[in-house]
Scaffold this motif. Structure first.
Motif, PDB file in Angstrom:
ATOM      1  N   TYR A  17       0.846  -1.198   0.000  1.00 47.34           N
ATOM      2  CA  TYR A  17       0.000   0.000   0.000  1.00 47.34           C
ATOM      3  C   TYR A  17       0.879   1.244   0.000  1.00 47.34           C
ATOM      4  N   ASN A  54      -4.291   5.413   1.062  1.00 47.36           N
ATOM      5  CA  ASN A  54      -4.290   4.032   0.570  1.00 47.36           C
ATOM      6  C   ASN A  54      -3.728   3.021   1.562  1.00 47.36           C
ATOM      7  N   HIS A  55      -3.329   3.453   2.739  1.00 47.81           N
ATOM      8  CA  HIS A  55      -2.811   2.505   3.724  1.00 47.81           C
ATOM      9  C   HIS A  55      -3.938   1.645   4.287  1.00 47.81           C
ATOM     10  N   GLN A  56      -3.588   0.400   4.608  1.00 49.64           N
ATOM     11  CA  GLN A  56      -4.554  -0.547   5.150  1.00 49.64           C
ATOM     12  C   GLN A  56      -4.395  -0.611   6.661  1.00 49.64           C
ATOM     13  N   ASN A  64       2.241  -1.444   4.867  1.00 47.98           N
ATOM     14  CA  ASN A  64       2.082  -0.062   4.431  1.00 47.98           C
ATOM     15  C   ASN A  64       3.456   0.563   4.179  1.00 47.98           C
ATOM     16  N   GLU A  96      -5.564  -8.198   4.726  1.00 42.64           N
ATOM     17  CA  GLU A  96      -4.976  -7.455   3.608  1.00 42.64           C
ATOM     18  C   GLU A  96      -6.052  -7.160   2.560  1.00 42.64           C
ATOM     19  N   SER A  97      -5.791  -6.198   1.676  1.00 42.85           N
ATOM     20  CA  SER A  97      -6.813  -5.725   0.748  1.00 42.85           C
ATOM     21  C   SER A  97      -6.274  -5.603  -0.673  1.00 42.85           C
ATOM     22  N   ASP A 146      -8.108  -4.446  -3.092  1.00 40.56           N
ATOM     23  CA  ASP A 146      -8.619  -3.156  -3.564  1.00 40.56           C
ATOM     24  C   ASP A 146      -7.685  -2.011  -3.174  1.00 40.56           C
ATOM     25  N   LYS A 147      -7.170  -2.043  -1.964  1.00 34.99           N
ATOM     26  CA  LYS A 147      -6.258  -0.996  -1.518  1.00 34.99           C
ATOM     27  C   LYS A 147      -4.946  -1.044  -2.309  1.00 34.99           C
ATOM     28  N   HIS A 148      -4.496  -2.263  -2.613  1.00 32.36           N
ATOM     29  CA  HIS A 148      -3.279  -2.396  -3.420  1.00 32.36           C
ATOM     30  C   HIS A 148      -3.522  -1.846  -4.822  1.00 32.36           C
ATOM     31  N   ALA A 177      -5.641   0.384  -5.714  1.00 26.83           N
ATOM     32  CA  ALA A 177      -5.726   1.841  -5.598  1.00 26.83           C
ATOM     33  C   ALA A 177      -4.337   2.460  -5.461  1.00 26.83           C
ATOM     34  N   SER A 178      -3.453   1.753  -4.767  1.00 31.89           N
ATOM     35  CA  SER A 178      -2.083   2.241  -4.608  1.00 31.89           C
ATOM     36  C   SER A 178      -1.355   2.276  -5.947  1.00 31.89           C
TER      37      SER A 178
END
Length: 408
Positions: free
Chosen positions: A277, A282-284, A290, A334-335, A337-339, A341-342
């Motif tokens: 991330y 965008n951090h999880q 992160n 973990e995600s 989607d967040k990755h 987005a990163s």
């Protein structure tokens, strides 16, 4: 083979002149029209052998078959058409010359079949009015790993550089300003005391290309910073560029792969973990993946230094390679989607950061669909493989264009 060789020579002789435009634009103006750029990676620089050093150099073991040694898609006009349709304005063509494409080792003669094929790929881009940056890539490391060579080894390096670039420059001397020539790729210079040797080679590159005349007398040429590292380039190269009689047609290249934990690290280590991330928002929560360094503020400091030390002095900066591997995220908490987005944010931020400062961003693209790919375009079916990377680039282009920072 003789018939094929004769055909290649005839093709070179019959290639129509590409002198379509004048050379009145400055280096900075040309760079403004190259944004954003894309790399034809793992293609014309590929080798048929995994060997390194003298065993893999100064032979013709690669020939034109090497184009698909590291990825499986032969470059066609349709591939380049698709690249242009994605919004890219320039194509960097990493190219090998000494590694598997030499027919006479004593004279360092480039295989005419290979030269003809390289010209064909360049023409695909020129046909689409794209800028092209053609270099001598890693090329088996004959020079890039030996910048500090002395005595006979250094003299041989200079002889090879002169022979290779005389041939390449003569082959392309009639092409207009859409063709940019870059001397090296990532010259390994980790100590400041090697800068004199690097600059000596780069001065030779400039002198050799200019001496071939034609449009090469005013063509934009690009030299590489030490290890193409942004900080080393600012610290050791500012104010020490090669001399050029043209005066405003030299650029400097860096590669901004940063931070390592995000862009290239593929497994956790005892000293640090992979960054899944990256970037503000965008951090999880609760994840130890992160980013802890190398985010927006750090990158902005680097870009600002490059702008003040080079661009503001009429020397465009080419970010010849940047990119991030795309991971398939697993693990509790973990995600994906967040990755994703990163990844999107990184490509947007990188492009906007560079373009707003007169730095040409050129995305690295391997055409690999395996694990941890750094691939934007699937060349085999002419599709966008990674929409997060592509959307980030397009968003940056739209925003920068609306600010009227560079020509559309």
């Amino acid at each position: 083979m003789r018939k094929t060789l004769a055909l290649a020579v005839m093709m070179l002789a019959m290639t129509p002149s590409r002198a379509q435009g004048g050379f009145d634009k400055s280096a900075v103006e040309i760079a403004s029209e190259m944004m954003p750029g894309w790399n034809l990676g793992n293609t014309m620089e590929a080798a048929m052998t995994n060997g390194e050093g003298s065993a893999a150099l100064f032979n013709n073991n690669g020939s034109i078959a090497s184009e698909t040694a590291w990825q499986s898609t032969k470059t066609t006009q349709e591939v380049i058409d698709f690249v242009k349709s994605c919004g890219f304005k320039s194509v960097r063509i990493p190219c090998a010359w000494v590694l598997g494409h030499i027919t006479d080792a004593s004279a360092y003669t480039i295989d005419p079949l290979w030269m003809a094929r390289v010209k064909e790929v360049v023409d695909y881009c020129i046909n689409d009015s794209l800028y092209v940056m053609l270099n001598d890539h890693w090329d088996g490391g004959w020079m890039e790993n030996n910048i500090g060579a002395a005595g006979e080894a250094k003299e041989k390096n200079k002889a090879v550089l002169k022979a290779v670039w005389t041939q390449v420059a003569n082959a392309f001397k009639d092409y207009d300003e859409h063709l940019v020539l870059a001397g090296l790729n990532e010259p390994a210079v980790e100590q400041q005391q090697l800068m004199d040797s690097l600059l000596e080679y780069e001065q030779l590159f400039v002198d050799v290309v200019r001496a071939t005349g034609g449009n090469n007398a005013k063509r934009l040429l690009v030299v590489q910073g030490p290890s193409t590292d942004a900080e080393k380039t600012c610290n050791w190269m500012a104010g020490k560029m090669p001399q050029d009689p043209v005066g405003n047609k030299i650029g400097v290249e860096i590669h901004l792969y940063y931070p390592w934990n995000f862009w290239g690290m593929t497994e956790d280590a005892d000293w640090g973990k992979m960054f899944y991330y990256w970037g503000e928002g965008n951090h999880q929560s609760g994840s130890d993946h992160n980013a802890t360094y190398g985010e927006e503020a750090d990158m902005t400091k680097l870009a600002d230094r490059l702008k003040s030390m080079f661009v503001d002095k009429g020397i465009p900066v080419i970010n010849g390679e940047y990119g991030v591997i795309w991971r398939k995220i697993t693990g509790s908490g973990e995600s994906q989607d967040k990755h994703n987005a990163s990844i999107r944010h990184y490509y947007k931020f990188m492009n906007k950061l560079c373009m707003e400062r007169g730095i040409v961003p050129m995305a690295w693209d391997t055409n690999s669909l395996g694990n941890n790919p750094m691939t934007i375009i699937n060349r085999s079916d002419l599709s966008v493989y990674n929409p997060f990377m592509m959307e980030g680039i397009r968003e940056a282009v739209r925003e920068v264009a609306s600010e009227n920072v560079f020509r559309k």
